[in-house]
Each structure stands twice: as C-alpha cells, then as structure tokens.
Write a protein that holds these residues in place. Structure first.
Motif, PDB file in Angstrom:
ATOM      1  N   LEU A 105       1.211   3.885  -3.055  1.00  0.00           N
ATOM      2  CA  LEU A 105       0.579   5.186  -2.921  1.00  0.00           C
ATOM      3  C   LEU A 105       1.809   6.385  -3.256  1.00  0.00           C
ATOM      4  O   LEU A 105       1.614   7.275  -3.832  1.00  0.00           O
ATOM      5  CB  LEU A 105       0.212   5.670  -1.398  1.00  0.00           C
ATOM      6  N   ILE A 106       2.991   5.889  -2.866  1.00  0.00           N
ATOM      7  CA  ILE A 106       3.921   6.894  -3.318  1.00  0.00           C
ATOM      8  C   ILE A 106       4.331   6.871  -4.864  1.00  0.00           C
ATOM      9  O   ILE A 106       4.462   7.836  -5.583  1.00  0.00           O
ATOM     10  CB  ILE A 106       5.441   6.540  -2.485  1.00  0.00           C
TER      11      ILE A 106
ATOM     12  N   GLY B  67       1.911   6.345  -6.849  1.00  0.00           N
ATOM     13  CA  GLY B  67       0.809   7.093  -7.389  1.00  0.00           C
ATOM     14  C   GLY B  67       0.956   8.763  -7.127  1.00  0.00           C
ATOM     15  O   GLY B  67       0.711   9.441  -8.227  1.00  0.00           O
ATOM     16  N   MET B  68       1.579   8.959  -6.079  1.00  0.00           N
ATOM     17  CA  MET B  68       1.680  10.332  -5.874  1.00  0.00           C
ATOM     18  C   MET B  68       2.635  10.936  -6.833  1.00  0.00           C
ATOM     19  O   MET B  68       2.493  11.921  -7.259  1.00  0.00           O
ATOM     20  CB  MET B  68       2.370  10.501  -4.328  1.00  0.00           C
ATOM     21  N   VAL B  69       3.765  10.168  -7.069  1.00  0.00           N
ATOM     22  CA  VAL B  69       4.751  10.891  -8.168  1.00  0.00           C
ATOM     23  C   VAL B  69       4.152  10.900  -9.444  1.00  0.00           C
ATOM     24  O   VAL B  69       4.410  11.860 -10.232  1.00  0.00           O
ATOM     25  CB  VAL B  69       6.166   9.960  -8.206  1.00  0.00           C
TER      26      VAL B  69
ATOM     27  N   PHE C  55      -7.440  11.907 -10.435  1.00  0.00           N
ATOM     28  CA  PHE C  55      -8.012  11.179  -9.086  1.00  0.00           C
ATOM     29  C   PHE C  55      -7.771   9.818  -9.461  1.00  0.00           C
ATOM     30  O   PHE C  55      -7.575   8.883  -8.313  1.00  0.00           O
ATOM     31  CB  PHE C  55      -9.440  11.592  -8.977  1.00  0.00           C
TER      32      PHE C  55
ATOM     33  N   VAL D 249       0.963  11.198 -10.197  1.00  0.00           N
ATOM     34  CA  VAL D 249       0.058  12.272 -10.151  1.00  0.00           C
ATOM     35  C   VAL D 249       0.852  13.898 -10.630  1.00  0.00           C
ATOM     36  O   VAL D 249       0.424  14.653 -11.105  1.00  0.00           O
ATOM     37  CB  VAL D 249      -0.888  12.356  -8.994  1.00  0.00           C
TER      38      VAL D 249
ATOM     39  N   LYS E  92      -4.610  -1.760  -1.019  1.00  0.00           N
ATOM     40  CA  LYS E  92      -5.219  -2.130   0.178  1.00  0.00           C
ATOM     41  C   LYS E  92      -5.604  -3.703  -0.097  1.00  0.00           C
ATOM     42  O   LYS E  92      -5.402  -4.299   0.822  1.00  0.00           O
ATOM     43  CB  LYS E  92      -6.588  -1.150   0.307  1.00  0.00           C
TER      44      LYS E  92
ATOM     45  N   PRO F  21      -3.850   7.975  -7.904  1.00  0.00           N
ATOM     46  CA  PRO F  21      -3.957   7.820  -6.466  1.00  0.00           C
ATOM     47  C   PRO F  21      -4.826   6.504  -6.002  1.00  0.00           C
ATOM     48  O   PRO F  21      -4.914   5.645  -5.175  1.00  0.00           O
ATOM     49  CB  PRO F  21      -3.750   8.881  -5.775  1.00  0.00           C
TER      50      PRO F  21
ATOM     51  N   LEU G  53       0.745  -1.145   0.004  1.00  0.00           N
ATOM     52  CA  LEU G  53      -0.190  -0.100  -0.160  1.00  0.00           C
ATOM     53  C   LEU G  53       0.998   1.204  -0.066  1.00  0.00           C
ATOM     54  O   LEU G  53       0.556   1.962  -0.699  1.00  0.00           O
ATOM     55  CB  LEU G  53      -0.934  -0.031   1.404  1.00  0.00           C
ATOM     56  N   VAL G  54       1.701   1.238   1.250  1.00  0.00           N
ATOM     57  CA  VAL G  54       2.336   2.929   1.028  1.00  0.00           C
ATOM     58  C   VAL G  54       3.328   2.937  -0.024  1.00  0.00           C
ATOM     59  O   VAL G  54       3.401   4.052  -0.468  1.00  0.00           O
ATOM     60  CB  VAL G  54       3.252   2.637   2.451  1.00  0.00           C
ATOM     61  N   ARG G  55       4.125   2.013  -0.453  1.00  0.00           N
ATOM     62  CA  ARG G  55       4.987   2.131  -1.625  1.00  0.00           C
ATOM     63  C   ARG G  55       4.177   2.361  -3.054  1.00  0.00           C
ATOM     64  O   ARG G  55       4.502   3.195  -3.731  1.00  0.00           O
ATOM     65  CB  ARG G  55       5.914   0.793  -1.838  1.00  0.00           C
TER      66      ARG G  55
ATOM     67  N   TYR H 195      -4.504   3.090  -4.213  1.00  0.00           N
ATOM     68  CA  TYR H 195      -4.954   2.807  -3.125  1.00  0.00           C
ATOM     69  C   TYR H 195      -5.752   1.582  -3.028  1.00  0.00           C
ATOM     70  O   TYR H 195      -5.447   0.689  -2.077  1.00  0.00           O
ATOM     71  CB  TYR H 195      -5.793   3.978  -2.473  1.00  0.00           C
TER      72      TYR H 195
END
Lengths: 434, 286
Positions: free
Chosen positions: B62-63, B65-67, B98, B69, B109, B101, B58-60, B105
């Motif tokens: 999301l990272i 996804g963040m980059v 949208f 975006v 998840k 990310p 999940l965390v990696r 997620y």
C-alpha cells in the motif's frame, strides 16, 4: 501564460493542498517505520528498567458514576508493584453517586486516595482538577488517565520503562483505543479516526521530528517538569495540547536557555504505542459534536496564543508543527471547501472554471490518498485491516470528514463570539458516558 | 516442510499467470502501434505494484501504491497546469489513480491471506504431531505413548508390588529388505507381524511400535520368567512367518532379535529401564 488573480489564488490553494498531501505521505511512511521498529522487539524497552520509580496516577472525575468503578479497578489491577504507585481520584463537584462509589472503593485499596472538591471551590475544569491532584502527588512521575479509561495491564509499566530510558523525555504518551467500537457506525468511524491520528500523525511526527502531542489520557510526565511549568493551564480548553507546547518550550536542563542555544536540546514528548488504554467514545452524533467542538476550540486557543510568537519560539520544529496545525484549520480547510464547491460545480456541469482540470485531479488524488493512508494506518493494528473498515474509510471522506468541516466552522464562530463578548470562563466540558 | 512447498507452488503460479498476462498485453501493444505508449507505461507500473504488494505484503504494498498515486497525480496536475486552462483531463487518466492503490490492496491482501493460511496449516500439522499417540500402520502406540504408559506401569508396579517386564522385538536387516522389496511389501510385512504379536499376547499387554523396525511390549504383572515363555512362543511364530510378496508370490523369511528386562527394585526411570532391554537385544544372537 497570463494568469488572472483568480488563477493565482487557485494555484496557491492547489500548491498548499499538494504540500499537505506530500507531508501526509511522509508521515504515513514514518508511522509505518516506527511501527516496525517498535514491534520488532516489544520487550526490549524493559531491559533498562532496573527499579520501579514511584508513580502518582491522577484521575479527574466529574459526575462519572457510570464508569468510575471499573476504571479504578482496572488501574489498580495494572501490572506494576502495588507499593510503587498511588491512584489519586479528584472528585470534582460530582452531583451523582461518584463520591459514594469512591468511598466504597477506598475500603478495598490502600494506595487509593480520593480528593473531594466541593462546589464553591471546584468545578473549574479538568486542568484545575489535575492541579489539585498534583498538590497531593508524591510520585517522581505523574500519570494521567481519564475517568472512562480501561488501561491494559502492562500500560503503566511500558510508560515508565519508556520514560526512564532517556532524561530528555519529559513525557511519554501511550495509545488509546476505542472500547465501544462495535456499537454503531459512529464509533466505528471514531475507531478508524483514532488509529489514523495515532499511526499517521503521532507516530509519524515522532519518527520524523521527535514530536508528538499529549492527548489528555494515558500519558506519564516527570513531576519536576510539570512543577516547573506551574501545572496545567486552567484557562486552556484543551489543557493537554497547550501543555505539549509549553513542554517543548522548556529547556531540559536547569540552564535551559544555554542548553537550547548550544545543543538545541529541549524536552521531547514520545509517542509509545505499546502502552494501551481503551476508552469510551461518543455513541451519538450530538455528544460527538459537543466533544469535538471543545477540541477544535482548544486548538484554536493554542494557535491563537502562539501564532504571533512562532518566529520567536525556541524550537523551530515545534513552531513548524503549530504552523502545520494552523494550516490545517485555516488554509487547508478553506481549500477543501473551495475544492468541494468545485467538485459540485463539475458534477452538476454548471460552469467550466479556468484551471478546473488540475483541481479535479487534486480532489481525486486527495481522496485516494486519504483512503490509502488510512488503510495503511488500520492495517498496522491487528484485526482492524478488514474489508469492512476499508469500505467505511471510503465513505468516511464524504460523511464523517464533512461533519468535521461543519463543526470546525461552528467552533470558529463560537470562539469569535466569545472573544467579542469577552467571555473567558472555562468549565467542565464533560463528555457524556454511556 | 510440505506447506512450504505448497506456498512455493502458489507463488510460482501467481508469478507465472502475471507474466503471461504481461506478455500478452505487451504483444498487443507492439502489434497495434497506434496505442499510446503512456497507457503501456501505466499498465507496467500497475503490474509492478501488484508484484510488489504480493512480494512485500499488504502494508508495504500500500505504501508503494500511495507513492505511485502521488507521483502520477502530481504529473497529471502539472500537465494540466502547464498546458493551460483548456486542458481536459480524460477519465482514462483518472482511473489509474484508483487502480494503483486498489491493485496494491487486492494483491497485498491475497498475499497476506495465503501466508496466514500456510502458517495456520503448519501450526495444525505441528499440533497434530504432538497430539498423535498411535502408530498409523499398526494401530499400536507410538514411542511417545509408550513412555507415558511405561511410567504409569512403573508407578503401578511400585505401588502394588507386582513385577513388570518389557520386551523389545527388532526385525533384522529391515532396511535391506525394504531396498529390495519396496515400501508396500514392507508395510504389509509390518502389518502382518503386528497382527501376530497381537494374537500371541494378552489384551492387557501394551503394544507399541518404537521405530520402523522395532516393537515393544509392556508386560504388566509379569516377571522375567513369564516374559521368557512369551519370548519362546513369539520366536516360534515369527521365525516361521511366511509372507508372500505380491507379484511373484515368493515367501519372505525374517529373523528377529528379542530383548527382555524386568523392573528392578530401585529402578524408577522409564528411559533407563527401556535401555536395559535395549542392551539385552545385543546379546540375543540366536
């Protein structure tokens, strides 16, 4: 392409927000890296802890009858040799039962010391109370807890283990969690906000630049450092932030100028999230507003004090960090307000501004990044990465964060008014307990 | 071990589903060439994010996804700024901001939930193995319970001064029988033998199955002589045991080895006591 002055302004705001977003991405990533590093082997820090140095714990208390007993007991029950620490509670002009409760607790604990400061002398705020406690402190290290704190049993041991590892560390800062997070929507917001602040801003800055900010509770500082700094600044509203800056400006050797110039060395403040304390957060918007107004005004004080000295500061990274805070409060805030207005205009379809397109994208980008970054931050904390919290983050941006804007503007107004009227008194801005 | 296979199956299923999905979309894009290539690139990126988040957690995820975006948003803004004020940003372009990310997620998840479920099952299986004290086929005690019982009986025997014996019964050539007749038949054989053993012993004798071909009896208040009487009786019945093989009704005959030991005065250790009985097995050559 011909750019009007208006376009130039927009472009300027656009680029400054964009840089801020990029910086936050870097911080989030670094915070995650630091989390991984720390939790790979949480016990590793104890390998260098051969003996337990004597620690003096200071707890300033001003009308804390609701929480002081539990806090004292929690601190006394910490997993640290009983003969290697003392707890000094500074009962500063309490008009409630705080004094009586402390007298009862004195019977129970040998290493508890209570300093009672009476009205004409005391009542000058947390920094003054801490300085009063410092006079009596015998420890090689000074730890500070707020009167509403419930530290975890290992907290002090972690703080000590971390600070003895590196002589360049002046101060080690632990993590604070929200004890009453399930009370209502406000405390849930605060819980998410504190996790975001600590995992993104604190952990991220520590990993990237070896910088973090003292948050006022759950930290340990070398006594010789605080002595050399002359204690806490009694004029500062947020004595902790102000102290952080002064610590950075202090060289780590006696011949500080020399070591700073030759080696670029200075003291560091380390964020160390394994040392955990649980504190009580405001449960009503009114109390929250009052508490945060105090913080913002404290930050304005620090920015005001150092802004024009930035170029002459010894540590360029720290100067940059203060500049970043300045940017958050001045550039970013104004840009956010502009973008809010633009958003409303776009939604209501009142008029089409030039360069509206990029701002619309920027606004959405900022929102999506905010949600994603906060989602990463809460997922670093066990049990917090649930869907309910993610949804809260999604609405936080429109509610909680907008409240911040209101209160920041109000704080500026108040600070400006005080400046005009020449008011300089600092008194206890005490957060009400529940 | 089983759970790890389940995890591999789930992972494989998800990767396969995603692959099929990607192939279909790719075919559609190739067949209808007027569809914009940009959309296909964004779709591919989004799929990559889903796969990454599933693989890295999940965390990696999301990272990542963040980059993604951030770069996509920057690209859109840059385009909007350079193309001048009249540039309209379409909602189809915004949606991806949208989607990136959100996909990370959901996928992260999912991966986390599956991982947790598998770990929990593994833990339950391990816990269960530790808690199990019975042999599934025969209902006798298993080796773990046998040693617990034996220690208890040794203590009792010491305290009350009563004799204590144990008897081990080993089926000869069990592996060979199994390779000839198969698991089901052998399972029947074991159940039948266990029934016989239960019939010919007292209720108070504790019965255990130590290995697939080895039974043990704890004979409280019994000396070596008494145990020998029981041995005689059991040998008779077991040697004449005839078990029909399900299909062609052949009758199977077995041979057994039986070892007996009586607790000695100074003996305290259950394992050593059982070892003595084990050695007696070797001397029981019929």
């Amino acid at each position: 392409m011909d750019l009007t002055l208006m376009d130039m302004l927009f472009l300027y705001a656009l680029i400054s927000i964009w840089i801020m977003l990029l910086y936050h991405i870097l911080l989030t990533f670094s915070g995650y890296k630091y989390h991984d590093e720390i939790y790979k082997d949480p016990g590793a820090v104890f390998s260098t802890l051969k003996e337990y140095p004597f620690v003096s714990i200071l707890v300033p208390a001003h009308n804390e009858e609701k929480v002081i007993e539990r806090s004292v007991k929690a601190i006394m029950n910490m997993d640290y040799p009983q003969d290697r620490f003392e707890l000094i509670v500074i009962n500063d002009c309490s008009s409630d039962r705080t004094g009586e409760i402390l007298q009862e607790l004195l019977q129970e604990y040998n290493n508890l010391k209570v300093i009672t400061v009476l009205p004409p002398e005391g009542g000058r705020g947390k920094a003054a109370a801490l300085n009063r406690g410092l006079e009596e402190a015998r420890g090689e290290y000074i730890a500070v807890y707020d009167a509403d704190n419930t530290p975890e049993r290992m907290a002090l041991r972690y703080l000590v283990a971390a600070i003895v590892q590196d002589p360049q560390l002046a101060c080690v800062v632990g993590k604070f969690r929200t004890r009453n997070k399930d009370k209502n929507i406000l405390t849930r917001f605060i819980n998410i906000e504190t996790l975001g602040f600590q995992w993104i801003s604190q952990a991220g800055r520590w990993k990237l630049f070896n910088i973090s900010t003292i948050p006022g509770t759950n930290y340990i500082i070398r006594k010789n450092v605080i002595d050399r700094l002359g204690g806490w600044n009694e004029k500062a509203i947020t004595e902790d932030t102000e102290l952080s800056v002064r610590v950075y400006e202090l060289g780590y050797r006696e011949d500080s100028e020399f070591s700073l110039q030759i080696y670029g060395l200075g003291y560091k403040i380390k964020f160390f999230p394994l040392a955990v304390t649980w504190e009580q957060e405001p449960e009503t918007w009114k109390v929250w507003f009052k508490q945060r107004t105090r913080w913002v005004r404290g930050n304005i004080y620090v920015i005001g004090k150092y802004l024009f000295k930035l170029l002459s500061m010894k540590r360029k990274v720290v100067a940059l960090d203060i500049f970043y805070f300045f940017s958050i409060y001045f550039l970013f805030l104004s840009s956010v307000i502009i973008s809010d207005i633009i958003f409303i205009i776009v939604i209501l379809d009142i008029s089409h501004l030039t360069l509206q397109g990029p701002f619309f994208v920027l606004w959405i980008l900022a929102y999506v990044l905010f949600v994603t970054e906060m989602a990463i931050a809460i997922n670093l904390e066990k049990g917090e990465g649930n869907i309910k919290n993610i949804l809260l983050i999604a609405i936080m941006y429109f509610t909680y964060c907008q409240m911040w804007i209101v209160l920041t503007l109000r704080s500026f107004l108040l600070s400006f008014k005080d400046k005009l009227l020449g008011i300089k008194t600092v008194k206890w801005y005490k957060t009400e307990r529940f | 071990m089983e759970m790890r296979n389940t995890k591999r199956l789930i992972d494989g299923g998800i990767i396969l589903t995603l692959t099929i999905f990607v192939i279909i979309v790719t075919v559609i894009f190739i067949s209808y060439q007027q569809l914009p290539i940009n959309t296909y690139i964004l779709f591919a990126l989004n799929t990559l994010l889903i796969a990454l988040a599933y693989w890295l957690g999940l965390v990696r995820g999301l990272i990542a996804g963040m980059v993604a975006v951030f770069f996509y948003g920057t690209y859109l803004m840059y385009g909007a700024v350079t193309k001048g004020p009249m540039m309209e940003i379409s909602y189809q372009q915004i949606v991806w901001l949208f989607l990136f990310p959100f996909s990370s997620y959901i996928s992260g998840k999912l991966s986390e939930t599956i991982k947790e479920a598998v770990e929990r099952s593994e833990k339950y299986i391990k816990d269960m193995e530790e808690l199990v004290l019975l042999d599934k086929e025969t209902g006798f005690s298993n080796a773990k319970k046998f040693y617990l019982d034996l220690s208890e009986e040794i203590s009792k025997s010491k305290r009350y001064g009563t004799p204590l014996s144990i008897m081990l019964i080993k089926i000869q050539y069990f592996d060979e029988l199994r390779s000839i007749y198969g698991d089901t038949v052998c399972s029947n054989v074991i159940i039948n033998i266990s029934k016989k053993i239960a019939e010919h012993t007292r209720d108070i004798d504790k019965k255990a199955r130590l290995e697939k071909d080895k039974f043990a009896l704890i004979l409280s208040n019994t000396d070596e002589k008494g145990a020998l009487v029981l041995k005689e009786r059991l040998t008779n019945f077991l040697e004449n045991l005839e078990i029909s093989d399900g299909k062609d009704r052949r009758q199977l005959k077995f041979s057994f080895k039986i070892g007996i030991a009586q607790l000695e005065d100074k003996e305290k250790d259950a394992i050593a006591f059982k070892e003595r009985a084990e050695r007696e097995l070797e001397y029981d050559v019929g």
